[in-house]
Write an enzyme that holds these catalytic residues in place. Structure first.
Site, mmCIF file in Angstrom:
data_model
loop_
_atom_site.group_PDB
_atom_site.id
_atom_site.type_symbol
_atom_site.label_atom_id
_atom_site.label_comp_id
_atom_site.label_asym_id
_atom_site.label_seq_id
_atom_site.Cartn_x
_atom_site.Cartn_y
_atom_site.Cartn_z
ATOM 1 N N PRO A 2 0.835 -1.205 0.000
ATOM 2 C CA PRO A 2 0.000 0.000 0.000
ATOM 3 C C PRO A 2 0.872 1.259 0.000
ATOM 4 O O PRO A 2 1.775 1.386 0.823
ATOM 5 C CB PRO A 2 -0.791 -0.108 1.306
ATOM 6 C CG PRO A 2 -0.629 -1.514 1.766
ATOM 7 C CD PRO A 2 0.674 -1.990 1.222
ATOM 8 N N GLU A 3 0.620 2.151 -0.918
ATOM 9 C CA GLU A 3 1.326 3.428 -0.949
ATOM 10 C C GLU A 3 0.404 4.512 -0.392
ATOM 11 O O GLU A 3 -0.736 4.228 -0.011
ATOM 12 C CB GLU A 3 1.779 3.740 -2.375
ATOM 13 C CG GLU A 3 2.855 2.759 -2.857
ATOM 14 C CD GLU A 3 4.065 3.445 -3.465
ATOM 15 O OE1 GLU A 3 4.334 4.611 -3.123
ATOM 16 O OE2 GLU A 3 4.735 2.810 -4.295
#
Ligand SMILES: [Zn+2]
Length: 271
Positions: A2-3
């Protein structure tokens, strides 16, 4: 992994479920993720009312009326499941609100974390102490970049990944922003003229906003907090597109590998 846009999407999904509600129970189904949970986490969080859910860099922050903040990081594979039908092997933390909603922190690889910090001490604690400005915040602009990058000979790409210069940017969005700004990833950061730094700051905001609008983009399946499994293969300009045509000029996109990380760029548009 996840960014920032995924974390923002998750925080926005958690907020309406948690804000204003009391944490009726919090179940820790193992002693740790990447590191042990604080021993008093359960006691301090149970019964507390959530006053805000927000994000700093790639951390989600859940503020309570007891002056505490639950800090979560999703690591490589973390997600929140909303009202899961049944609790699974990888649901390591389960929160139930006084409205009867259930949230499960699911993390198969367990590189994530969950901590409890006094809200007033948050900015000075752990990873937050040396963190640079939020890329979507007002203080991140060309002027900030000019000051932060002055005299630096490292590549602009490496320095955009440095959390002290700007918080929460990962490889995908750095590649995308550099392409949008027309700046070569390997350019010495301190040698980039101010107007180009202005463009770069705007490009960073633009690619992040577009990804957040698209609901977050990710390389792997992950659950949005509304319980929906989503595979967000965003419309990246260069990332993951080696050999395809550059959207700016049509030249083939190149990939360079360094330290296990790939850099995607257009050798013609990016100088
Ligand atoms: Zn190009």
């Amino acid at each position: 992994m996840p960014e920032l846009p995924e974390v923002e999407t998750i925080v926005r999904g958690l907020a309406p479920v948690l804000e204003g509600r009391r944490i009726a129970s919090i179940e820790l189904r193992r002693p740790d993720l990447r590191r042990p949970f604080p021993p008093d986490l359960r006691q301090r969080a149970t019964g507390a009312r959530v006053i805000a859910v927000r994000r700093r860099a790639k951390y989600g922050l859940i503020d309570t009326d007891r002056g505490d903040t639950l800090v979560f990081h999703l690591g490589m594979s973390g997600s929140w499941r909303l009202d899961p039908g049944e609790i699974g092997l990888h649901d390591h933390v389960v929160i139930e609100t006084d409205a009867g909603r259930r949230l499960a922190l699911n993390d198969p690889r367990r590189f994530g974390s969950l901590d409890l910090v006094e809200t007033v001490r948050l900015e000075a604690s752990g990873p937050f102490a040396s963190m640079g400005p939020e890329p979507l915040g007002e203080s991140f602009d060309g002027a900030w970049l000019a000051q932060a990058l002055a005299g630096r000979t490292a590549s602009v790409k490496a320095l955009l990944l440095d959390q002290r210069i700007v918080a929460g940017l990962g490889n995908i969005y750095v590649c995308e922003a550099l392409h949008l700004a027309g700046i070569a990833p390997g350019r010495a950061a301190g040698h980039i003229a101010r107007p180009r730094l202005d463009r770069l700051a705007l490009a960073v905001k633009s690619v992040l906003r577009a990804a957040i609008a698209a609901g977050g983009s990710s390389l792997r399946n992950y659950a949005r907090p509304d319980g929906e499994l989503g595979y967000f293969s965003a419309e990246w300009r260069v990332y993951g597109r080696e050999g395809e045509s550059c959207p700016g000029c049509g030249a083939p996109i190149r990939r360079r590998s360094e330290g296990g990380r790939s850099t995607f760029h257009c050798p013609r548009c990016q100088r």
